[in-house]
Write a protein that holds these residues in place. Sequence first.
Motif, short mmCIF file in Angstrom:
data_model
loop_
_atom_site.label_atom_id
_atom_site.label_comp_id
_atom_site.label_asym_id
_atom_site.label_seq_id
_atom_site.Cartn_x
_atom_site.Cartn_y
_atom_site.Cartn_z
N ILE A 29 0.84 -1.20 0.00
CA ILE A 29 0.00 0.00 0.00
C ILE A 29 0.88 1.25 0.00
CG2 ILE A 29 -1.64 1.35 1.38
CD1 ILE A 29 -2.83 -1.38 2.28
N ILE A 30 1.90 1.25 0.84
CA ILE A 30 2.82 2.39 0.90
C ILE A 30 3.49 2.61 -0.45
CG2 ILE A 30 4.98 3.23 1.91
CD1 ILE A 30 4.15 1.73 4.49
N GLN A 31 3.95 1.53 -1.08
CA GLN A 31 4.59 1.65 -2.40
C GLN A 31 3.61 2.21 -3.43
OE1 GLN A 31 6.06 -2.43 -2.90
NE2 GLN A 31 8.11 -1.55 -3.07
N THR A 32 2.38 1.72 -3.40
CA THR A 32 1.37 2.17 -4.37
C THR A 32 1.03 3.64 -4.18
OG1 THR A 32 0.45 -0.07 -4.41
CG2 THR A 32 -0.93 1.69 -5.29
N ILE A 33 0.85 4.07 -2.95
CA ILE A 33 0.57 5.48 -2.69
C ILE A 33 1.77 6.33 -3.12
CG2 ILE A 33 0.16 7.23 -0.90
CD1 ILE A 33 -1.46 5.09 0.61
N GLY A 34 2.97 5.85 -2.88
CA GLY A 34 4.16 6.58 -3.27
C GLY A 34 4.26 6.79 -4.77
N LYS A 35 3.82 5.81 -5.53
CA LYS A 35 3.85 5.92 -6.99
C LYS A 35 2.76 6.86 -7.51
CE LYS A 35 5.71 1.31 -7.65
NZ LYS A 35 5.40 -0.08 -8.04
N GLY A 36 1.61 6.85 -6.81
CA GLY A 36 0.47 7.64 -7.27
C GLY A 36 0.35 8.99 -6.61
N ASN A 37 1.17 9.26 -5.63
CA ASN A 37 1.23 10.52 -4.90
C ASN A 37 0.05 10.72 -3.94
OD1 ASN A 37 2.39 12.89 -4.07
ND2 ASN A 37 1.59 14.08 -5.76
N CYS A 38 -1.17 10.64 -4.38
CA CYS A 38 -2.33 10.85 -3.51
C CYS A 38 -3.49 10.03 -4.10
CB CYS A 38 -2.67 12.33 -3.47
SG CYS A 38 -3.90 12.76 -2.24
N LEU A 39 -3.91 8.99 -3.40
CA LEU A 39 -4.92 8.07 -3.93
C LEU A 39 -6.05 7.86 -2.94
CD1 LEU A 39 -2.54 5.30 -5.32
CD2 LEU A 39 -3.68 7.06 -6.64
N CYS A 40 -7.25 7.59 -3.46
CA CYS A 40 -8.36 7.23 -2.60
C CYS A 40 -8.41 5.70 -2.48
CB CYS A 40 -9.68 7.79 -3.12
SG CYS A 40 -10.29 7.02 -4.62
N ALA A 41 -9.21 5.22 -1.55
CA ALA A 41 -9.28 3.78 -1.30
C ALA A 41 -9.71 3.01 -2.55
CB ALA A 41 -10.22 3.50 -0.14
N GLY A 42 -10.62 3.57 -3.32
CA GLY A 42 -11.07 2.91 -4.54
C GLY A 42 -9.94 2.72 -5.54
N LYS A 65 -9.74 14.39 3.58
CA LYS A 65 -11.10 14.28 3.06
C LYS A 65 -11.34 15.36 2.03
CE LYS A 65 -15.78 13.49 4.30
NZ LYS A 65 -16.65 12.85 5.19
N GLN A 66 -11.82 14.93 0.86
CA GLN A 66 -12.16 15.84 -0.22
C GLN A 66 -13.54 15.46 -0.72
OE1 GLN A 66 -9.11 15.87 -3.24
NE2 GLN A 66 -7.48 16.21 -1.76
N GLY A 67 -14.54 16.19 -0.28
CA GLY A 67 -15.91 15.85 -0.62
C GLY A 67 -16.31 14.58 0.12
N THR A 68 -16.76 13.59 -0.62
CA THR A 68 -17.14 12.32 0.00
C THR A 68 -16.02 11.29 -0.01
OG1 THR A 68 -18.07 11.54 -2.09
CG2 THR A 68 -19.59 12.62 -0.57
N TYR A 69 -14.88 11.66 -0.57
CA TYR A 69 -13.75 10.74 -0.67
C TYR A 69 -12.66 11.09 0.33
CZ TYR A 69 -15.87 9.36 -5.09
OH TYR A 69 -16.75 8.92 -6.03
N ILE A 70 -11.91 10.07 0.72
CA ILE A 70 -10.72 10.29 1.54
C ILE A 70 -9.53 9.88 0.69
CG2 ILE A 70 -9.45 9.64 3.62
CD1 ILE A 70 -12.14 9.08 4.95
N PHE A 71 -8.62 10.81 0.50
CA PHE A 71 -7.40 10.56 -0.25
C PHE A 71 -6.26 10.36 0.72
CE2 PHE A 71 -10.13 12.40 -3.36
CZ PHE A 71 -9.77 11.80 -4.55
N TYR A 72 -5.33 9.49 0.35
CA TYR A 72 -4.20 9.17 1.22
C TYR A 72 -2.92 9.57 0.51
CZ TYR A 72 -7.69 6.42 3.63
OH TYR A 72 -8.82 6.04 4.31
N LYS A 73 -2.03 10.20 1.28
CA LYS A 73 -0.71 10.52 0.77
C LYS A 73 0.31 10.14 1.83
CE LYS A 73 -0.42 15.32 2.27
NZ LYS A 73 -0.15 16.69 1.87
#
Length: 97
Positions: free
Chosen positions: A21-34, A65-73
Amino acid sequence: MDVNQIVKIHKALGDSTRYKIIQTIGKGNCLCAGQLGCDLDGIPSSTLSHHLKQLSDCGIIIPEKQGTYIFYKLNEDIIRKFVPYLCDSDSTIEPKL
């Protein structure tokens, strides 16, 4: 940083799914759970949610939190201190998962 926080971080990094998960977020910079769920095939959403909470609780990722989504960085301060090779784009270190 206190000892309990350091132990939480090491426990979180010790799980292969959380490391992915950490690697994936690192590649995408900021991702939501979906988005993470699509990138990490085979992880049920309830399990993914549990792992995201663990990573968030120890400070490795930051939920926004951005609107109804939670983004992770990634929390760059924690990553640089505990997993510095994730910050190096030229890194060839690939842990055996």
